[in-house]
Write a protein that holds these residues in place. Structure first.
Motif, PDB file in Angstrom:
ATOM      1  N   LYS A  14      13.446  11.780   1.831  1.00  0.00           N
ATOM      2  CA  LYS A  14      13.912  11.518   0.469  1.00  0.00           C
ATOM      3  C   LYS A  14      13.000  12.210  -0.544  1.00  0.00           C
ATOM      4  N   ALA A  15      13.604  12.712  -1.608  1.00  0.00           N
ATOM      5  CA  ALA A  15      12.872  13.198  -2.771  1.00  0.00           C
ATOM      6  C   ALA A  15      12.929  12.115  -3.842  1.00  0.00           C
ATOM      7  N   ASN A  16      11.793  11.810  -4.444  1.00  0.00           N
ATOM      8  CA  ASN A  16      11.707  10.744  -5.437  1.00  0.00           C
ATOM      9  C   ASN A  16      11.352  11.298  -6.812  1.00  0.00           C
ATOM     10  N   TYR A  17      11.894  10.665  -7.831  1.00  0.00           N
ATOM     11  CA  TYR A  17      11.544  11.029  -9.213  1.00  0.00           C
ATOM     12  C   TYR A  17      11.422   9.755 -10.043  1.00  0.00           C
ATOM     13  N   SER A  18      10.396   9.697 -10.862  1.00  0.00           N
ATOM     14  CA  SER A  18      10.205   8.553 -11.748  1.00  0.00           C
ATOM     15  C   SER A  18      10.034   9.030 -13.183  1.00  0.00           C
TER      16      SER A  18
ATOM     17  N   LEU B 133      11.221   4.123 -14.266  1.00  0.00           N
ATOM     18  CA  LEU B 133      12.570   4.124 -13.710  1.00  0.00           C
ATOM     19  C   LEU B 133      12.645   5.264 -12.701  1.00  0.00           C
ATOM     20  N   GLY B 134      13.157   4.979 -11.511  1.00  0.00           N
ATOM     21  CA  GLY B 134      13.130   5.990 -10.466  1.00  0.00           C
ATOM     22  C   GLY B 134      14.433   6.162  -9.728  1.00  0.00           C
ATOM     23  N   LEU B 135      14.633   7.368  -9.217  1.00  0.00           N
ATOM     24  CA  LEU B 135      15.786   7.701  -8.392  1.00  0.00           C
ATOM     25  C   LEU B 135      15.303   8.429  -7.150  1.00  0.00           C
ATOM     26  N   SER B 136      16.005   8.222  -6.053  1.00  0.00           N
ATOM     27  CA  SER B 136      15.690   8.937  -4.812  1.00  0.00           C
ATOM     28  C   SER B 136      16.980   9.466  -4.201  1.00  0.00           C
TER      29      SER B 136
ATOM     30  N   GLN C 104       0.803  -1.216   0.000  1.00  0.00           N
ATOM     31  CA  GLN C 104       0.000   0.000   0.000  1.00  0.00           C
ATOM     32  C   GLN C 104       0.841   1.274   0.000  1.00  0.00           C
ATOM     33  N   HIS C 105       2.152   1.152   0.200  1.00  0.00           N
ATOM     34  CA  HIS C 105       3.022   2.342   0.182  1.00  0.00           C
ATOM     35  C   HIS C 105       4.384   1.965  -0.400  1.00  0.00           C
ATOM     36  N   GLN C 106       4.359   1.473  -1.620  1.00  0.00           N
ATOM     37  CA  GLN C 106       5.587   1.015  -2.263  1.00  0.00           C
ATOM     38  C   GLN C 106       6.602   2.137  -2.481  1.00  0.00           C
ATOM     39  N   SER C 107       6.132   3.377  -2.595  1.00  0.00           N
ATOM     40  CA  SER C 107       7.065   4.485  -2.820  1.00  0.00           C
ATOM     41  C   SER C 107       7.968   4.730  -1.618  1.00  0.00           C
ATOM     42  N   SER C 108       7.704   4.078  -0.484  1.00  0.00           N
ATOM     43  CA  SER C 108       8.597   4.190   0.673  1.00  0.00           C
ATOM     44  C   SER C 108       9.974   3.641   0.341  1.00  0.00           C
ATOM     45  N   TYR C 109      10.015   2.633  -0.539  1.00  0.00           N
ATOM     46  CA  TYR C 109      11.299   2.023  -0.884  1.00  0.00           C
ATOM     47  C   TYR C 109      11.571   1.997  -2.391  1.00  0.00           C
ATOM     48  N   ASN C 110      10.572   2.315  -3.206  1.00  0.00           N
ATOM     49  CA  ASN C 110      10.771   2.274  -4.656  1.00  0.00           C
ATOM     50  C   ASN C 110      10.360   3.606  -5.286  1.00  0.00           C
TER      51      ASN C 110
END
Length: 310
Positions: free
Chosen positions: A93-97, A109-112, A22-28
């Motif tokens: 963390k700042a995330n970008y996909s 494809l993502g970077l944090s 439910q919160h995959q963006s925590s690690y991906n």
């Protein structure tokens, strides 16, 4: 009570989350805004409840993401706060996909990039063996807080009802720099591999969502298998099992398209700790609340009749 073992073996740096799907963006980071939707989630986990001295890990995750068509992907923010024993950790963390359309599927494809603030609150520690510990006295107690750079990478792929992900967190494995000029290894690189499938049964009211997650850190691997059923595009219920022998029950509600609170969801989970440590604990409790939203504005074709245009 303070044990040196907690520091030297790096006791669970990134804790297990029963509701990880439910919160995959925590690690991906590849997951943020990848499907054209924004999302906000808050997850709270209390692990090993009623543990002696209330030293069981207490964790909070917060994630917010926003799709940006001009960037062909999305951006997001992830916050993580954990307290376990005398250790306190806070990550930001700042995330970008970046999204790539592959025929019927979509690849992200993502970077944090961010930081981790790590510290220990050691007040009048009690040592089981009697004498004081030089490692804590010289390395830890001499510095209140460490701030380190954290980098991460992720891949997300979805085609029809199937998705799979791969991610690396703590990718740069930063070291702690002590006051005496020496460095200490603490952060370990984590590898995450997951997949899931949305299966529509013969009953149109019931949808099944089987999934799994493999988390690897150095020589340790943890595997989770989840089976969740959704009824009437609203009610959720399921069971999860991990290789640590925890059995988890979860239930919740998710308001689908066309419903009054469309996009809202709230889910609870409870872990039955079946290992030996379960004798000292009443289990793990986790709760999440989230909201998904779309920024697309539907254009409705309308015709107007007015004498001004005759």
């Amino acid at each position: 009570m303070c044990y040196v073992l907690c520091v030297q073996v790096h006791a669970q740096q990134v804790p297990r989350s029963t509701l990880h799907m439910q919160h995959q963006s925590s690690y991906n980071p590849a997951e943020v805004g990848i499907l054209g939707e924004g999302d906000v989630t808050l997850v709270v986990r209390e692990q090993y409840m009623s543990f002696p001295g209330s030293t069981g890990p207490s964790v909070v995750w917060f994630n917010a993401s926003l799709p940006l068509e001009k960037l062909k992907g999305g951006v997001g923010l992830s916050l993580f706060n954990q307290t376990q024993g005398f250790e306190k950790r806070f990550d930001f963390k700042a995330n970008y996909s970046y999204r790539i359309q592959l025929q019927e599927g979509v690849l992200g494809l993502g970077l944090s990039a961010g930081g981790s603030s790590l510290g220990w609150e050691i007040k009048n520690p009690v040592y089981p063996d009697g004498p004081t510990d030089s490692y804590i006295d010289s390395k830890i107690a001499g510095k209140e807080n460490f701030l380190n750079l954290l980098l991460g990478f992720g891949v997300y792929y979805k085609i029809k009802n199937l998705y799979t992900t791969f991610a690396i967190t703590e990718m740069n494995q930063p070291q702690l720099k002590y006051d005496d000029g020496t460095n200490g290894s603490y952060f370990k690189r984590h590898y995450w591999l997951s997949a899931g499938y949305d299966y529509r049964t013969m009953n149109p009211m019931i949808t099944l969502h089987p999934s799994f997650l493999i988390k690897n850190i150095t020589a340790t691997t943890q595997v989770s298998f989840d089976g969740v059923a959704q009824y009437n595009s609203m009610f959720l219920g399921g069971i999860s099992y991990t290789s640590s022998n925890d059995v988890s029950l979860l239930f919740g509600v998710k308001f689908g398209e066309g419903r009054k609170f469309e996009g809202m969801r709230a889910i609870f989970s409870y872990d039955l700790v079946t290992s030996k440590i379960g004798a000292q604990s009443s289990g793990n409790l986790e709760f999440m609340i989230g909201y998904s939203y779309s920024l697309q504005i539907e254009k409705v074709n309308k015709s107007y009749k007015s004498i001004r245009f005759l």
